[in-house]
Design a protein around this motif. Structure first.
Motif, PDB file in Angstrom:
ATOM      1  N   LYS A  64      24.587 -34.970   1.804  1.00 58.55           N
ATOM      2  CA  LYS A  64      24.317 -36.383   2.079  1.00 58.55           C
ATOM      3  C   LYS A  64      22.878 -36.756   1.726  1.00 58.55           C
ATOM      4  CE  LYS A  64      27.853 -36.702   5.669  1.00 58.55           C
ATOM      5  NZ  LYS A  64      28.136 -36.746   7.119  1.00 58.55           N
ATOM      6  N   GLU A  65      21.964 -35.815   1.928  1.00 62.48           N
ATOM      7  CA  GLU A  65      20.555 -36.097   1.624  1.00 62.48           C
ATOM      8  C   GLU A  65      20.299 -36.176   0.129  1.00 62.48           C
ATOM      9  OE1 GLU A  65      16.096 -34.132   2.238  1.00 62.48           O
ATOM     10  OE2 GLU A  65      17.801 -33.386   3.428  1.00 62.48           O
ATOM     11  N   HIS A  66      20.927 -35.272  -0.639  1.00 67.71           N
ATOM     12  CA  HIS A  66      20.653 -35.194  -2.074  1.00 67.71           C
ATOM     13  C   HIS A  66      21.750 -35.821  -2.928  1.00 67.71           C
ATOM     14  CE1 HIS A  66      17.157 -32.572  -1.453  1.00 67.71           C
ATOM     15  NE2 HIS A  66      17.878 -31.955  -0.529  1.00 67.71           N
ATOM     16  N   GLY A  67      22.889 -36.094  -2.337  1.00 69.63           N
ATOM     17  CA  GLY A  67      23.972 -36.754  -3.066  1.00 69.63           C
ATOM     18  C   GLY A  67      24.887 -35.808  -3.814  1.00 69.63           C
ATOM     19  N   HIS A  68      24.427 -34.577  -4.066  1.00 66.25           N
ATOM     20  CA  HIS A  68      25.230 -33.609  -4.793  1.00 66.25           C
ATOM     21  C   HIS A  68      24.596 -32.233  -4.655  1.00 66.25           C
ATOM     22  CE1 HIS A  68      21.931 -34.550  -7.518  1.00 66.25           C
ATOM     23  NE2 HIS A  68      22.159 -33.390  -8.114  1.00 66.25           N
ATOM     24  N   ILE A  69      25.351 -31.210  -5.052  1.00 68.52           N
ATOM     25  CA  ILE A  69      24.849 -29.841  -5.123  1.00 68.52           C
ATOM     26  C   ILE A  69      25.199 -29.316  -6.515  1.00 68.52           C
ATOM     27  CG2 ILE A  69      25.110 -27.471  -4.255  1.00 68.52           C
ATOM     28  CD1 ILE A  69      25.709 -28.704  -1.494  1.00 68.52           C
ATOM     29  N   ASP A  70      24.198 -28.790  -7.226  1.00 70.90           N
ATOM     30  CA  ASP A  70      24.423 -28.304  -8.588  1.00 70.90           C
ATOM     31  C   ASP A  70      24.788 -26.821  -8.626  1.00 70.90           C
ATOM     32  OD1 ASP A  70      23.638 -30.728 -10.188  1.00 70.90           O
ATOM     33  OD2 ASP A  70      21.798 -30.421  -9.053  1.00 70.90           O
ATOM     34  N   THR A  71      24.128 -26.037  -7.789  1.00 70.02           N
ATOM     35  CA  THR A  71      24.374 -24.595  -7.763  1.00 70.02           C
ATOM     36  C   THR A  71      24.397 -24.106  -6.327  1.00 70.02           C
ATOM     37  OG1 THR A  71      23.249 -24.238  -9.896  1.00 70.02           O
ATOM     38  CG2 THR A  71      23.517 -22.320  -8.471  1.00 70.02           C
ATOM     39  N   VAL A  72      25.395 -23.307  -6.000  1.00 68.24           N
ATOM     40  CA  VAL A  72      25.427 -22.648  -4.692  1.00 68.24           C
ATOM     41  C   VAL A  72      25.474 -21.148  -4.942  1.00 68.24           C
ATOM     42  CG1 VAL A  72      27.968 -22.815  -4.523  1.00 68.24           C
ATOM     43  CG2 VAL A  72      26.585 -22.434  -2.455  1.00 68.24           C
ATOM     44  N   ILE A  73      24.611 -20.416  -4.247  1.00 66.92           N
ATOM     45  CA  ILE A  73      24.524 -18.964  -4.415  1.00 66.92           C
ATOM     46  C   ILE A  73      24.770 -18.294  -3.067  1.00 66.92           C
ATOM     47  CG2 ILE A  73      23.087 -17.029  -5.138  1.00 66.92           C
ATOM     48  CD1 ILE A  73      21.530 -18.931  -6.902  1.00 66.92           C
ATOM     49  N   ALA A  74      25.878 -17.578  -2.976  1.00 65.55           N
ATOM     50  CA  ALA A  74      26.219 -16.853  -1.748  1.00 65.55           C
ATOM     51  C   ALA A  74      25.586 -15.477  -1.815  1.00 65.55           C
ATOM     52  CB  ALA A  74      27.737 -16.753  -1.606  1.00 65.55           C
ATOM     53  N   CYS A  75      24.464 -15.323  -1.123  1.00 65.45           N
ATOM     54  CA  CYS A  75      23.661 -14.108  -1.256  1.00 65.45           C
ATOM     55  C   CYS A  75      23.553 -13.324   0.051  1.00 65.45           C
ATOM     56  CB  CYS A  75      22.263 -14.476  -1.763  1.00 65.45           C
ATOM     57  SG  CYS A  75      21.259 -13.072  -2.267  1.00 65.45           S
ATOM     58  N   ALA A  76      23.882 -13.945   1.177  1.00 71.75           N
ATOM     59  CA  ALA A  76      23.736 -13.274   2.466  1.00 71.75           C
ATOM     60  C   ALA A  76      24.639 -12.048   2.534  1.00 71.75           C
ATOM     61  CB  ALA A  76      24.085 -14.237   3.597  1.00 71.75           C
ATOM     62  N   GLY A  77      24.102 -10.964   3.046  1.00 71.19           N
ATOM     63  CA  GLY A  77      24.901  -9.752   3.147  1.00 71.19           C
ATOM     64  C   GLY A  77      24.162  -8.647   3.878  1.00 71.19           C
ATOM     65  N   ALA A  78      24.899  -7.609   4.236  1.00 70.33           N
ATOM     66  CA  ALA A  78      24.327  -6.438   4.896  1.00 70.33           C
ATOM     67  C   ALA A  78      25.275  -5.274   4.675  1.00 70.33           C
ATOM     68  CB  ALA A  78      24.123  -6.695   6.390  1.00 70.33           C
ATOM     69  N   GLY A  79      24.780  -4.069   4.923  1.00 70.89           N
ATOM     70  CA  GLY A  79      25.575  -2.883   4.653  1.00 70.89           C
ATOM     71  C   GLY A  79      26.100  -2.209   5.916  1.00 70.89           C
ATOM     72  N   LEU A  80      27.056  -1.323   5.719  1.00 63.86           N
ATOM     73  CA  LEU A  80      27.654  -0.547   6.807  1.00 63.86           C
ATOM     74  C   LEU A  80      28.058   0.810   6.246  1.00 63.86           C
ATOM     75  CD1 LEU A  80      28.930  -0.285   9.684  1.00 63.86           C
ATOM     76  CD2 LEU A  80      31.015  -1.280   8.699  1.00 63.86           C
ATOM     77  N   SER A  81      27.687   1.879   6.939  1.00 62.29           N
ATOM     78  CA  SER A  81      28.079   3.212   6.492  1.00 62.29           C
ATOM     79  C   SER A  81      28.586   4.027   7.671  1.00 62.29           C
ATOM     80  CB  SER A  81      26.901   3.931   5.817  1.00 62.29           C
ATOM     81  OG  SER A  81      25.877   4.217   6.761  1.00 62.29           O
ATOM     82  N   GLY A  82      29.377   5.027   7.354  1.00 63.92           N
ATOM     83  CA  GLY A  82      29.957   5.889   8.372  1.00 63.92           C
ATOM     84  C   GLY A  82      31.360   6.295   7.964  1.00 63.92           C
ATOM     85  N   ALA A  83      31.900   7.286   8.639  1.00 63.24           N
ATOM     86  CA  ALA A  83      33.271   7.711   8.369  1.00 63.24           C
ATOM     87  C   ALA A  83      34.224   6.564   8.696  1.00 63.24           C
ATOM     88  CB  ALA A  83      33.609   8.945   9.197  1.00 63.24           C
ATOM     89  N   THR A  84      34.984   6.130   7.729  1.00 63.14           N
ATOM     90  CA  THR A  84      35.834   4.957   7.900  1.00 63.14           C
ATOM     91  C   THR A  84      36.762   5.105   9.097  1.00 63.14           C
ATOM     92  OG1 THR A  84      35.788   4.682   5.499  1.00 63.14           O
ATOM     93  CG2 THR A  84      37.429   3.402   6.714  1.00 63.14           C
ATOM     94  N   GLU A  85      37.286   6.285   9.310  1.00 62.53           N
ATOM     95  CA  GLU A  85      38.200   6.542  10.428  1.00 62.53           C
ATOM     96  C   GLU A  85      37.552   6.245  11.771  1.00 62.53           C
ATOM     97  OE1 GLU A  85      40.441  10.406  12.521  1.00 62.53           O
ATOM     98  OE2 GLU A  85      39.511  10.599  10.529  1.00 62.53           O
ATOM     99  N   LEU A  86      36.236   6.400  11.846  1.00 59.49           N
ATOM    100  CA  LEU A  86      35.534   6.309  13.119  1.00 59.49           C
ATOM    101  C   LEU A  86      34.746   5.013  13.299  1.00 59.49           C
ATOM    102  CD1 LEU A  86      34.179   9.987  13.222  1.00 59.49           C
ATOM    103  CD2 LEU A  86      36.298   9.087  14.198  1.00 59.49           C
ATOM    104  N   LEU A  87      34.802   4.118  12.336  1.00 59.08           N
ATOM    105  CA  LEU A  87      34.049   2.868  12.455  1.00 59.08           C
ATOM    106  C   LEU A  87      34.663   1.976  13.531  1.00 59.08           C
ATOM    107  CD1 LEU A  87      33.450   1.865   8.710  1.00 59.08           C
ATOM    108  CD2 LEU A  87      31.821   2.932  10.287  1.00 59.08           C
ATOM    109  N   PRO A  88      33.862   1.467  14.463  1.00 56.48           N
ATOM    110  CA  PRO A  88      34.377   0.515  15.446  1.00 56.48           C
ATOM    111  C   PRO A  88      34.900  -0.728  14.737  1.00 56.48           C
ATOM    112  CG  PRO A  88      32.229   1.352  16.103  1.00 56.48           C
ATOM    113  CD  PRO A  88      32.442   1.789  14.688  1.00 56.48           C
TER     114      PRO A  88
END
Length: 258
Positions: A64-88
Motif C-alpha cells: 500500500k505504501e509503494h503501490g507495488h513490489i518488483d522483487t521478493v526474496i525469501a531468504c530466511a532460514g536456519a539449519g537442523l542436524s541430528g539422527a533423523t530417527e531421534l529428532l523431536p
C-alpha cells in the motif's frame, strides 16, 4: 540510478548472512529495499515469516505504501542436524515452517502486489540437490523450496513473473553457529551424528566468503532467466555426479564423505 529502473525489493532474513548482504547490494544499486526479520537487530519490519497473519499485514503495508513490489526474496532460514530417527517432532516442524512454509507465506503475500516483469527469488541450498546424513530434514525442507519454486515458475511464466531458486553451497556466515544440533545417537547411532556435525563444522574456514558468494547470488537474482542457479563449482560438479552415477553409489559416496 534512473528512477524508472529503481525497484521495490522485499527480503526476508535481512539482518544477517546472505539476506543482510543482499539488502546492502540492492540498496547500493539504488533500489528501495524493505528488510523483514524476526530478530531485533534493526530490520525495516520485524515479523516472523512463519506467522501467516503478521506477514500478510507487513506485506500489505509495503504494498500500500509503494503501490507495488518488483522483487521478493525469501531468504530466511536456519539449519537442523541430528539422527533423523531421534529428532523431536517440534524441531522438524519448526525447520519446515521456517525454510519452506515461511518462504511460501512471504511469496504468496507479495504476489498480490506483483505484476508482469516482477521477480520471485527463493534462496534455497545446495543441500536441496542431494541428501546428507544427519541433515536429512534440512535437505528435505530446501528440496521442498526447489519444488515449489519450479511449480510457481510454470504457473507464473505466462503472466510475465519470473521465479528462480538459488542454491548456494557452504558460506561463511553465522548459519553454522546457529544451526540447531540434536546431539546423541542412542544405541543405534552412537557418536555418528555428533561426529558428522563436527566434521562439517570444522570446515568453516573452507567455506565461500559471504561477500563474494552473495555478489554471485545477487547477479543470479537480478538476471532470473533460469529456474535454478547453483553457487559454487564444487556443488555444480556434485549435482552433475548425482545425475550420472547410480543412486546407490552416489549415496554410499556421500555417506562416506559426511
Amino acid at each position: 540510478m534512473d528512477k524508472k529502473k529503481s525497484q521495490v525489493v522485499v527480503i526476508s532474513g535481512s539482518t544477517s548472512g546472505i539476506g543482510e548482504q543482499l539488502t546492502r547490494l540492492y540498496r547500493e544499486a539504488g533500489h528501495t529495499v524493505i528488510g523483514i526479520a524476526r530478530t531485533a537487530v534493526h530490520p525495516d519490519i520485524s515479523a516472523d515469516v512463519t506467522d501467516y497473519g503478521t506477514i500478510r499485514s507487513a506485506v500489505d503495508r509495503i504494498g500500500k505504501e509503494h503501490g507495488h513490489i518488483d522483487t521478493v526474496i525469501a531468504c530466511a532460514g536456519a539449519g537442523l542436524s541430528g539422527a533423523t530417527e531421534l529428532l523431536p517432532i517440534d524441531k522438524i516442524e519448526a525447520q519446515t515452517d521456517l525454510c519452506y512454509t515461511g518462504a511460501v507465506n512471504l511469496v504468496q503475500a507479495a504476489l498480490k502486489y506483483m505484476k508482469e516483469g516482477s521477480k520471485v527469488v527463493f534462496i534455497s541450498s545446495a543441500c536441496a540437490l542431494f541428501a546428507l546424513p544427519f541433515r536429512a530434514t534440512y535437505c528435505a525442507s530446501k528440496a521442498a523450496v526447489n519444488m515449489v519454486s519450479f511449480g510457481m515458475y510454470m504457473e507464473l511464466k505466462k503472466h510475465g513473473i519470473s521465479v528462480t531458486s538459488i542454491c548456494p553451497g557452504d558460506i561463511k556466515t553465522n548459519f553454522t553457529a546457529n544451526r540447531v544440533k540434536v546431539k546423541g545417537g542412542g544405541e543405534r547411532y552412537g557418536d555418528e551424528a555428533d561426529n558428522s556435525a563436527y566434521k562439517i563444522d570444522s570446515r568453516e574456514h573452507k567455506r565461500m566468503d559471504v561477500v563474494k558468494a552473495t555478489k554471485k547470488i545477487y547477479k543470479c537474482a537480478t538476471k532470473c532467466k533460469k529456474p535454478l542457479y547453483i553457487i559454487g563449482f564444487k556443488y555444480k560438479f556434485l549435482n552433475f555426479l548425482r545425475h550420472v552415477l547410480p543412486q546407490k553409489l552416489f549415496l554410499d559416496i556421500t555417506a562416506k564423505k559426511f
